[in-house]
Design a protein around this motif. Structure first.
Motif, PDB file in Angstrom:
ATOM      1  N   ALA A 229       6.301  22.676 -40.539  1.00 17.22           N
ATOM      2  CA  ALA A 229       5.849  23.255 -39.054  1.00 17.22           C
ATOM      3  C   ALA A 229       6.283  25.075 -39.190  1.00 17.22           C
ATOM      4  O   ALA A 229       6.287  25.622 -40.219  1.00 17.22           O
ATOM      5  CB  ALA A 229       7.719  23.126 -38.495  1.00 17.22           C
ATOM      6  N   ARG A 230       5.376  25.412 -38.497  1.00 13.76           N
ATOM      7  CA  ARG A 230       5.125  26.880 -37.995  1.00 13.76           C
ATOM      8  C   ARG A 230       4.794  27.572 -36.457  1.00 13.76           C
ATOM      9  O   ARG A 230       4.967  27.029 -35.611  1.00 13.76           O
ATOM     10  CB  ARG A 230       2.926  26.651 -38.098  1.00 13.76           C
ATOM     11  N   LEU A 231       5.762  28.227 -36.524  1.00 17.31           N
ATOM     12  CA  LEU A 231       6.045  29.223 -35.446  1.00 17.31           C
ATOM     13  C   LEU A 231       4.101  29.527 -35.187  1.00 17.31           C
ATOM     14  O   LEU A 231       3.662  31.004 -35.889  1.00 17.31           O
ATOM     15  CB  LEU A 231       7.021  29.923 -35.923  1.00 17.31           C
ATOM     16  N   GLY A 250      -4.808  19.660 -35.022  1.00 20.73           N
ATOM     17  CA  GLY A 250      -4.955  18.456 -35.841  1.00 20.73           C
ATOM     18  C   GLY A 250      -2.885  18.163 -36.256  1.00 20.73           C
ATOM     19  O   GLY A 250      -2.364  17.873 -37.251  1.00 20.73           O
ATOM     20  N   THR A 251      -2.614  19.060 -35.100  1.00 22.89           N
ATOM     21  CA  THR A 251      -0.884  18.671 -35.402  1.00 22.89           C
ATOM     22  C   THR A 251       0.110  18.388 -34.485  1.00 22.89           C
ATOM     23  O   THR A 251      -0.971  17.732 -33.505  1.00 22.89           O
ATOM     24  CB  THR A 251      -0.226  20.293 -35.621  1.00 22.89           C
ATOM     25  N   PHE A 339       6.162  29.202 -29.256  1.00 24.23           N
ATOM     26  CA  PHE A 339       6.025  27.925 -30.122  1.00 24.23           C
ATOM     27  C   PHE A 339       6.309  27.332 -30.450  1.00 24.23           C
ATOM     28  O   PHE A 339       4.958  27.750 -31.561  1.00 24.23           O
ATOM     29  CB  PHE A 339       4.998  26.441 -28.533  1.00 24.23           C
ATOM     30  N   ILE A 340       6.082  26.225 -31.494  1.00 25.19           N
ATOM     31  CA  ILE A 340       6.483  25.152 -32.726  1.00 25.19           C
ATOM     32  C   ILE A 340       5.378  24.480 -33.021  1.00 25.19           C
ATOM     33  O   ILE A 340       5.764  23.186 -32.067  1.00 25.19           O
ATOM     34  CB  ILE A 340       7.852  24.902 -33.289  1.00 25.19           C
ATOM     35  N   CYS A 341       4.259  24.061 -34.032  1.00 17.88           N
ATOM     36  CA  CYS A 341       3.768  23.418 -34.455  1.00 17.88           C
ATOM     37  C   CYS A 341       3.857  22.706 -35.639  1.00 17.88           C
ATOM     38  O   CYS A 341       4.810  22.762 -36.339  1.00 17.88           O
ATOM     39  CB  CYS A 341       2.621  23.374 -34.407  1.00 17.88           C
ATOM     40  N   GLU A 342       3.957  21.167 -35.622  1.00 20.71           N
ATOM     41  CA  GLU A 342       4.617  20.512 -36.552  1.00 20.71           C
ATOM     42  C   GLU A 342       2.959  19.581 -37.418  1.00 20.71           C
ATOM     43  O   GLU A 342       2.276  19.373 -36.781  1.00 20.71           O
ATOM     44  CB  GLU A 342       5.554  19.436 -36.128  1.00 20.71           C
ATOM     45  N   LEU A 343       3.042  19.290 -38.323  1.00 20.24           N
ATOM     46  CA  LEU A 343       1.972  18.460 -39.325  1.00 20.24           C
ATOM     47  C   LEU A 343       2.239  17.693 -39.015  1.00 20.24           C
ATOM     48  O   LEU A 343       3.527  17.179 -39.029  1.00 20.24           O
ATOM     49  CB  LEU A 343       2.219  18.840 -40.387  1.00 20.24           C
TER      50      LEU A 343
END
Length: 344
Positions: A229-231, A250-251, A339-343
């Motif tokens: 994940a990425r913040l 793309g996440t 927010f947080i994105c996830e692969l």
């Protein structure tokens, strides 16, 4: 590996940045973007002053012209983002006076003029192309994760960047690391065939392939959980905007359906702050007070996962979920949060 730069492109080897001005073409943003892709390049991401200086030093650069570059604020008005996903700096020295101003209410694209950024609408203007070539890896660090032995009846791959022979799996990953567009690699120990891919759908793979996928810069997580994940702590978006942004990368918005994933966010991700709320991928839009992850599974009501007296639907319209101080809180979906994105 030999790197061949097209004759029309000029730039910097140390920056890995080679560009071309298209002075004799007048395209809209979409037309210019499509044109660059067809040439095996892309609209220029001019995210440092060094890159801007290279452009204005090019023969043919005309200070009276507008040049399209690869940034829009289509996701959120006034928040310009490069095609790589990074935000466009709002440093006043990089922008013309009173810009961005969204004159006419439809200026969602970015141009470079007289070495500074200026907004532009969908009219036809000149543009800048950046060549994408092997040997230049844009991410600060490229990590690989093994996805497993490929069942070729179930997995498909497309946008083949390179197929070659390699002495080992390690050699294969080293080769594919040098391709800026690479997101996955397969290695077949039976045939010593190494393939690098820019996408993950469309072209059948071969029996015996082993699949590895890259982890983009900024993402961290756990190989055993398969969770990275990425913040996005420099962005403030509402739920729909954050969701759209993650999809464009793309996440997806992060699904924090285990305590292990929450611990990764809180402990392992750089920039996490207990004072902020971070949007995650759950709502109770279908049934009030029954929060559901975007995957369809219910959000646990374990009291240890929620702040005291939460969810409370304060104001009668708190239908989205955030993580704050390592616990969940219901919030209004139209309010802006990090927010947080996830692969995926």
């Amino acid at each position: 590996m030999t790197i061949e730069i097209p004759l029309e492109y000029e730039g910097s080897t140390s920056l890995g940045f080679y560009i071309r001005l298209y002075n004799n073409y007048w395209y809209t943003y979409e037309e210019a973007n499509d044109f660059c892709v067809q040439q095996g390049t892309r609209l220029a991401v001019v995210d440092t002053t060094d890159k801007i200086n290279i452009i204005i030093a090019l023969p043919g650069f005309d200070i009276t012209y507008y040049y399209l570059v690869a940034a829009t604020d289509n996701v959120k008005e006034g928040s310009f983002v490069w095609s790589t996903g990074s935000p466009v700096s709002r440093d006043a020295q990089l922008w013309h006076d009173y810009q961005p101003n969204n004159a006419g209410g439809n200026q969602n694209c970015l141009t470079l003029k007289q070495s500074k950024a200026s907004l532009h609408d969908t009219d036809h203007v000149r543009f800048v192309s950046i060549v994408i070539f092997p040997g230049h890896v844009e991410s600060e660090f490229l990590e690989w994760i093994w996805d497993g032995d490929v069942d070729f009846s179930k997995k498909n791959f497309s946008s083949l960047t390179l197929t070659t022979t390699a002495l080992s799996e390690v050699n294969c990953l080293v080769i594919c690391t040098q391709w800026v567009t690479n997101v996955a690699a397969t290695f077949n120990s039976d045939t010593s065939t190494c393939s690098c891919y820019a996408e993950l759908n469309g072209l059948p793979s071969n029996p015996g392939d082993r699949l590895w996928k890259t982890i983009p810069s900024g993402y961290d997580g756990s190989m055993s959980l398969g969770f990275y994940a990425r913040l996005y702590h420099y962005y403030w978006y509402n739920y729909d905007e954050a969701n759209d942004f993650c999809v464009q990368q793309g996440t997806r918005l992060a699904v924090l359906d285990t305590t292990e994933k929450i611990k990764i966010i809180v402990i392992a991700l750089p920039g996490y702050s207990s004072t902020h709320h971070y949007l995650v991928a759950a709502t109770d839009n279908v049934q009030e007070d029954s929060f559901v992850w975007s995957t369809g599974s219910p959000v646990s009501r374990d009291a240890q996962l929620w702040h005291d007296y939460q969810p409370n639907n304060d104001g009668g319209n708190q239908n989205c979920l955030t993580l704050t101080q390592s616990k969940f809180d219901d919030v209004t979906c139209t309010d802006d949060f990090k927010f947080i994105c996830e692969l995926i």
